[in-house]
Design a protein around this motif. Structure first.
Motif, PDB file in Angstrom:
ATOM      1  N   ASP A 241       1.425  29.529   0.766  1.00 43.09           N
ATOM      2  CA  ASP A 241       0.300  29.429  -0.158  1.00 43.09           C
ATOM      3  C   ASP A 241      -0.551  28.181   0.094  1.00 43.09           C
ATOM      4  O   ASP A 241      -1.677  28.083  -0.382  1.00 43.09           O
ATOM      5  N   ILE A 242       0.010  27.223   0.840  1.00 37.68           N
ATOM      6  CA  ILE A 242      -0.689  25.960   1.082  1.00 37.68           C
ATOM      7  C   ILE A 242      -1.194  25.878   2.522  1.00 37.68           C
ATOM      8  O   ILE A 242      -2.347  25.572   2.763  1.00 37.68           O
ATOM      9  N   PHE A 243      -0.285  26.132   3.474  1.00 38.66           N
ATOM     10  CA  PHE A 243      -0.611  26.049   4.892  1.00 38.66           C
ATOM     11  C   PHE A 243      -0.402  27.428   5.512  1.00 38.66           C
ATOM     12  O   PHE A 243       0.730  27.841   5.749  1.00 38.66           O
ATOM     13  N   VAL A 244      -1.460  28.120   5.805  1.00 36.11           N
ATOM     14  CA  VAL A 244      -1.411  29.511   6.234  1.00 36.11           C
ATOM     15  C   VAL A 244      -0.601  29.711   7.516  1.00 36.11           C
ATOM     16  O   VAL A 244       0.171  30.646   7.627  1.00 36.11           O
ATOM     17  N   ASP A 245      -0.730  28.817   8.473  1.00 32.41           N
ATOM     18  CA  ASP A 245      -0.116  29.050   9.780  1.00 32.41           C
ATOM     19  C   ASP A 245       1.133  28.199  10.054  1.00 32.41           C
ATOM     20  O   ASP A 245       1.549  28.068  11.188  1.00 32.41           O
ATOM     21  N   VAL A 246       1.750  27.641   9.027  1.00 27.84           N
ATOM     22  CA  VAL A 246       2.927  26.800   9.222  1.00 27.84           C
ATOM     23  C   VAL A 246       4.178  27.662   9.144  1.00 27.84           C
ATOM     24  O   VAL A 246       4.374  28.399   8.186  1.00 27.84           O
TER      25      VAL A 246
ATOM     26  N   GLU B 108       9.427   1.007   1.478  1.00 27.64           N
ATOM     27  CA  GLU B 108      10.316   1.401   0.394  1.00 27.64           C
ATOM     28  C   GLU B 108      10.038   2.871   0.090  1.00 27.64           C
ATOM     29  O   GLU B 108       8.926   3.229  -0.302  1.00 27.64           O
ATOM     30  N   VAL B 109      11.020   3.717   0.297  1.00 23.71           N
ATOM     31  CA  VAL B 109      10.833   5.151   0.069  1.00 23.71           C
ATOM     32  C   VAL B 109      10.833   5.404  -1.436  1.00 23.71           C
ATOM     33  O   VAL B 109      11.776   5.061  -2.140  1.00 23.71           O
ATOM     34  N   LEU B 110       9.743   5.995  -1.921  1.00 24.50           N
ATOM     35  CA  LEU B 110       9.588   6.264  -3.344  1.00 24.50           C
ATOM     36  C   LEU B 110       9.882   7.717  -3.686  1.00 24.50           C
ATOM     37  O   LEU B 110      10.471   8.009  -4.719  1.00 24.50           O
ATOM     38  N   LEU B 111       9.439   8.627  -2.825  1.00 25.97           N
ATOM     39  CA  LEU B 111       9.570  10.053  -3.102  1.00 25.97           C
ATOM     40  C   LEU B 111       9.803  10.805  -1.804  1.00 25.97           C
ATOM     41  O   LEU B 111       9.168  10.511  -0.787  1.00 25.97           O
ATOM     42  N   LEU B 112      10.702  11.746  -1.859  1.00 25.13           N
ATOM     43  CA  LEU B 112      10.920  12.652  -0.742  1.00 25.13           C
ATOM     44  C   LEU B 112      11.052  14.043  -1.348  1.00 25.13           C
ATOM     45  O   LEU B 112      11.969  14.300  -2.129  1.00 25.13           O
ATOM     46  N   GLY B 113      10.106  14.895  -1.062  1.00 27.10           N
ATOM     47  CA  GLY B 113      10.101  16.216  -1.676  1.00 27.10           C
ATOM     48  C   GLY B 113       9.903  17.316  -0.664  1.00 27.10           C
ATOM     49  O   GLY B 113       9.324  17.110   0.402  1.00 27.10           O
ATOM     50  N   SER B 114      10.411  18.487  -0.990  1.00 28.95           N
ATOM     51  CA  SER B 114      10.232  19.670  -0.158  1.00 28.95           C
ATOM     52  C   SER B 114       9.092  20.509  -0.708  1.00 28.95           C
ATOM     53  O   SER B 114       8.926  20.607  -1.920  1.00 28.95           O
ATOM     54  N   VAL B 115       8.345  21.110   0.186  1.00 26.58           N
ATOM     55  CA  VAL B 115       7.258  22.003  -0.213  1.00 26.58           C
ATOM     56  C   VAL B 115       7.803  23.424  -0.154  1.00 26.58           C
ATOM     57  O   VAL B 115       8.194  23.894   0.914  1.00 26.58           O
ATOM     58  N   VAL B 116       7.853  24.066  -1.306  1.00 26.33           N
ATOM     59  CA  VAL B 116       8.269  25.470  -1.353  1.00 26.33           C
ATOM     60  C   VAL B 116       7.010  26.318  -1.448  1.00 26.33           C
ATOM     61  O   VAL B 116       5.994  25.890  -1.972  1.00 26.33           O
ATOM     62  N   GLY B 117       7.077  27.505  -0.919  1.00 26.45           N
ATOM     63  CA  GLY B 117       5.892  28.361  -0.921  1.00 26.45           C
ATOM     64  C   GLY B 117       4.807  27.829  -0.015  1.00 26.45           C
ATOM     65  O   GLY B 117       3.635  27.866  -0.343  1.00 26.45           O
ATOM     66  N   ARG B 118       5.214  27.326   1.135  1.00 28.38           N
ATOM     67  CA  ARG B 118       4.246  26.707   2.054  1.00 28.38           C
ATOM     68  C   ARG B 118       3.167  27.678   2.514  1.00 28.38           C
ATOM     69  O   ARG B 118       2.089  27.273   2.902  1.00 28.38           O
TER      70      ARG B 118
ATOM     71  N   GLY C 139       0.828  -1.197   0.000  1.00 32.47           N
ATOM     72  CA  GLY C 139       0.000   0.000   0.000  1.00 32.47           C
ATOM     73  C   GLY C 139       0.862   1.246   0.000  1.00 32.47           C
ATOM     74  O   GLY C 139       1.984   1.246   0.508  1.00 32.47           O
ATOM     75  N   LEU C 140       0.354   2.302  -0.601  1.00 27.27           N
ATOM     76  CA  LEU C 140       1.092   3.565  -0.634  1.00 27.27           C
ATOM     77  C   LEU C 140       0.741   4.411   0.581  1.00 27.27           C
ATOM     78  O   LEU C 140      -0.426   4.528   0.948  1.00 27.27           O
ATOM     79  N   VAL C 141       1.753   4.984   1.188  1.00 24.52           N
ATOM     80  CA  VAL C 141       1.587   5.867   2.336  1.00 24.52           C
ATOM     81  C   VAL C 141       2.201   7.207   1.939  1.00 24.52           C
ATOM     82  O   VAL C 141       3.360   7.266   1.529  1.00 24.52           O
ATOM     83  N   ALA C 142       1.420   8.263   2.019  1.00 19.23           N
ATOM     84  CA  ALA C 142       1.906   9.609   1.717  1.00 19.23           C
ATOM     85  C   ALA C 142       1.715  10.465   2.957  1.00 19.23           C
ATOM     86  O   ALA C 142       0.628  10.511   3.524  1.00 19.23           O
ATOM     87  N   LEU C 143       2.786  11.124   3.373  1.00 19.83           N
ATOM     88  CA  LEU C 143       2.760  11.916   4.595  1.00 19.83           C
ATOM     89  C   LEU C 143       3.351  13.298   4.355  1.00 19.83           C
ATOM     90  O   LEU C 143       4.296  13.449   3.583  1.00 19.83           O
ATOM     91  N   VAL C 144       2.801  14.279   5.031  1.00 24.51           N
ATOM     92  CA  VAL C 144       3.368  15.623   5.081  1.00 24.51           C
ATOM     93  C   VAL C 144       4.026  15.734   6.454  1.00 24.51           C
ATOM     94  O   VAL C 144       3.356  15.622   7.475  1.00 24.51           O
TER      95      VAL C 144
END
Length: 103
Positions: free
Chosen positions: A74-79, A62-72, A34-39
């Motif tokens: 615009d996505i998460f107002v209070d982070v 098995e790690v498939l993707l590790l990415g950084s969120v730029v412009g957070r 199963g795929l697990v996606a986490l922020v």
């Protein structure tokens, strides 16, 4: 829930954090393949107190993707901290030779 001292697989004593426990639970509940996606906060990538969490992730998925969120903002107002996306396939150990996509 984690029984006894099972939290020690993902946290150091005195530094127990909710996202490490949540990650452990997600990997435990996911079906094999199963795929697990986490922020997650980006500190888990290189922080010294997250070596147990990183080792646990590699042993359970098995790690498939590790990415950084730029412009957070615009996505998460209070982070206020940097955040990353982790996508993994549950139920198999991560092989060192496997290429991870860094999105």
């Amino acid at each position: 829930s984690l029984k006894g001292q099972a939290w020690e697989a993902v946290c150091h004593p005195g530094h127990i954090n909710k996202y490490a426990l949540f990650t452990e639970l997600c990997l435990k509940l996911a079906k094999k393949d199963g795929l697990v996606a986490l922020v997650l906060p980006s500190s888990f990538i290189g922080g010294p107190l997250y070596d147990r969490l990183r080792a646990h992730i590699r042993s359970k998925a098995e790690v498939l993707l590790l990415g950084s969120v730029v412009g957070r903002d615009d996505i998460f107002v209070d982070v206020s901290q940097d955040i990353s996306i982790l996508m993994a396939r549950a139920g198999r150990e991560h092989e060192r030779s496997r290429t991870v996509s860094f999105g």
